[in-house]
Design an enzyme around this catalytic site. Structure first.
Site: not given
Ligand code: TXE
Length: 499
Positions: A151-152, A175-178, A231-232, A250, A284, A462
């Site tokens: 989402w950022n 699949k963009p961020s919800e 973790e994702t 990334e 990030c 990238e």
């Molecule tokens: O990220 P998520 P969130 C970091 C940052 C932030 C933390 C949590 O520290 O506070 O992550 O943010 C999808 N299988 N970054 O909760 O959950 C999700 O739907 C498949 C760093 O927003 O990682 C979304 O589309 N997909 C970062 C995408 O993954 C899954 C940018 C990212 O969400 C999934 C964002 C799964 N099991 C957060 N679980 C950067 N690198 O810039 C989630 N998603």
């Protein structure tokens, strides 16, 4: 009936509802109120989209680089024409200030233009091959690729994946961020108008645990490209491993700004301020740690604190606003928790540190620029990704110590070196365990310039030719130029042969 605009999935070149008919709300974080309804995609929708993209790949995968280039270049032009509309929506769904988002989105056409040019001009190779042979390689597409984005920087991050994927001849299910799915859905119209065939670019909005999981574990996908939390990234990469598909990831970061005694102090303060608070720190490559030579330390802290306090927060759609709210209640809670942790750990809070709740900020997730001084590198606030407007200032005495501190983290995405000594600049850069190093600058990026992390910050790159290569695979063609007859089972074998 809701008055909110409805954004449906974009599948097969059309805006369609999800199979379940369910929707979810997208919120404006400055006002804490819903601004749109979005079709909630799930496993069934992902499956339909992947099957459609597989079908579309049959012809799109065979198009010439020239054809793909024309569409990408046209997409760049259309996006440039519609930019303000995209910027407004981006601001509404992320809360990021208009001045940031208009500056950022103005650059996105460059990605389509660059990868369009690459699709047209990329040359394959003719590697040496012993004997009377012509040996050449072709870069061919992978197939259907899955894009999972955060989402950022909703449109920027998706664009960094979509442009090389299309240039390489792949089809896409995104699949963009919800939290911020609106502009990725709107991108479908731009690409369609540019001439992209139906089914080549698809968007299934939904949640990570459902749509995201369905996409990243789908056996019809040939590559998964994710930007998200570490973790994702681990979860997604292990699923991709099971299906033996490529992974681009990334992930998190904890970037340092290394500020040496020979730098111009004001310039370094400006740089650290930008690094720490652009995007409200929700990026990030945020300069989460300012490592400062002890001879400058007191003055640096004083100046950074003063400048941080003067950053103006407000309505993100107002062009004068310098910083908007955080993206969500969850992100706000995370920042509040880390600031408490920092205080408990003994870091000295010198600016910010408390949510802003006076009207007109009371409905939104506003958190001020926050500076911790006298931080120890082993503290949790200096090690864990906060992803908010919090910077930790840490003193150092020697160049060796600065390098050691910068590398003492599990992350390895990016960082900045502030010095006027050209030898030191490169010497230090070569010792940093990070994928992107800026010297006397921060967060500069170009579509031609490789971007990605070491260590727990990710896999793959990238941008640039590397990204094009990661979205294609090599086919090797070996041509026997000889008319000499060959019959292994009749001839006397004297020469060497691999098999
Ligand atoms: O990220 P998520 P969130 C970091 C940052 C932030 C933390 C949590 O520290 O506070 O992550 O943010 C999808 N299988 N970054 O909760 O959950 C999700 O739907 C498949 C760093 O927003 O990682 C979304 O589309 N997909 C970062 C995408 O993954 C899954 C940018 C990212 O969400 C999934 C964002 C799964 N099991 C957060 N679980 C950067 N690198 O810039 C989630 N998603």
């Amino acid at each position: 009936m809701s008055e909110l605009p409805l954004y449906q999935m974009f599948v097969g070149g059309e805006h369609v509802p999800s199979a379940s008919g369910k929707t979810f709300e997208v919120e404006n974080p400055a006002r804490g109120e819903a601004i749109a309804l979005v079709s909630e995609g799930d496993k069934k929708d992902v499956d339909v989209a992947v099957r459609g993209a597989t079908e579309a790949f049959r012809s799109w995968g065979k198009t010439s680089g020239e054809e793909r280039s024309k569409i990408l270049v046209r997409a760049a032009e259309i996006l440039a024409e519609r930019l303000d509309e995209f910027v407004r929506i981006e601001v509404d769904q992320t809360g990021r200030a208009y001045r940031e988002m208009s500056a950022q989105l103005a650059r996105l056409p460059e990605w389509y233009a660059y990868f369009g040019a690459l699709a047209r001009t990329h040359e394959d190779t003719v590697p040496p091959f012993g004997g009377n042979y012509l040996n050449y390689t072709r870069r061919v597409p992978l197939g259907v690729v899955g894009h999972v984005t955060p989402w950022n920087h909703p449109l920027l991050i998706l664009t960094k994946k979509v442009a090389p994927a299309l240039a390489g001849g792949n089809t896409i299910v995104a699949k963009p961020s919800e939290i911020a799915p609106l502009t990725p859905i709107m991108l479908g119209d731009v690409l369609r108008e540019a001439g992209l065939p139906d089914g080549v670019y698809n968007v299934v909005p939904g949640f990570g645990a459902t749509a995201g999981l369905a996409l990243t574990s789908h056996p019809g996908i040939r590559k998964v490209d994710l930007t998200g939390g570490t973790e994702t990234g681990k979860a997604v990469a292990s699923l991709a491993g099971k299906n033996l598909v490529r992974v681009g990831a990334e992930l998190g970061g904890k970037a340092s700004s290394l500020i040496f005694e020979d730098t111009g102090l004001d310039n370094a303060v400006n740089g650290a301020l930008f690094a720490s608070f652009i995007a409200g720190g929700q990026t990030c490559v945020q300069g989460a740690r300012a490592l400062v030579h002890r001879s400058l330390y007191d003055e640096f802290v004083e100046k950074l604190m003063d400048r941080a306090k003067r950053i103006s927060l407000g309505d993100p759609q107002d062009p004068a606003t310098q910083m908007g709210p955080l993206v969500s209640a969850k992100q706000l809670a995370r920042v509040e928790e880390y600031v408490e942790i920092g205080v408990e750990e003994g870091a000295k809070l010198v600016a910010g540190g408390r949510r802003i709740t006076d009207p007109p900020y009371d409905k939104g997730y506003f958190y001020p620029p926050t500076v911790f001084a006298d931080v120890k590198n082993e503290m949790r606030v200096a090690q864990e990704e906060i992803f908010g407007p919090v910077v930790c200032v840490i003193p150092f005495d020697t160049e060796e110590e600065a390098v050691e501190l910068a590398n003492a983290t599990e992350f390895g995405l990016a960082g900045a070196i502030w010095t006027n000594d050209v030898r030191r600049a490169h010497r230090v850069a070569h010792q940093l365990e990070i994928g992107v190093v800026w010297i006397n600058d921060h967060h500069r990026i170009d579509p031609a310039s490789p971007w990605g992390g070491f260590k727990m910050s990710g896999i793959g790159r990238e941008n640039g030719i590397e990204a094009y290569h990661e979205y294609t695979q090599t086919q090797n063609i070996i041509v026997n130029l000889s008319d000499e007859p060959f019959d292994w089972f009749v001839e006397d074998v004297t020469g060497k042969r691999y098999s």
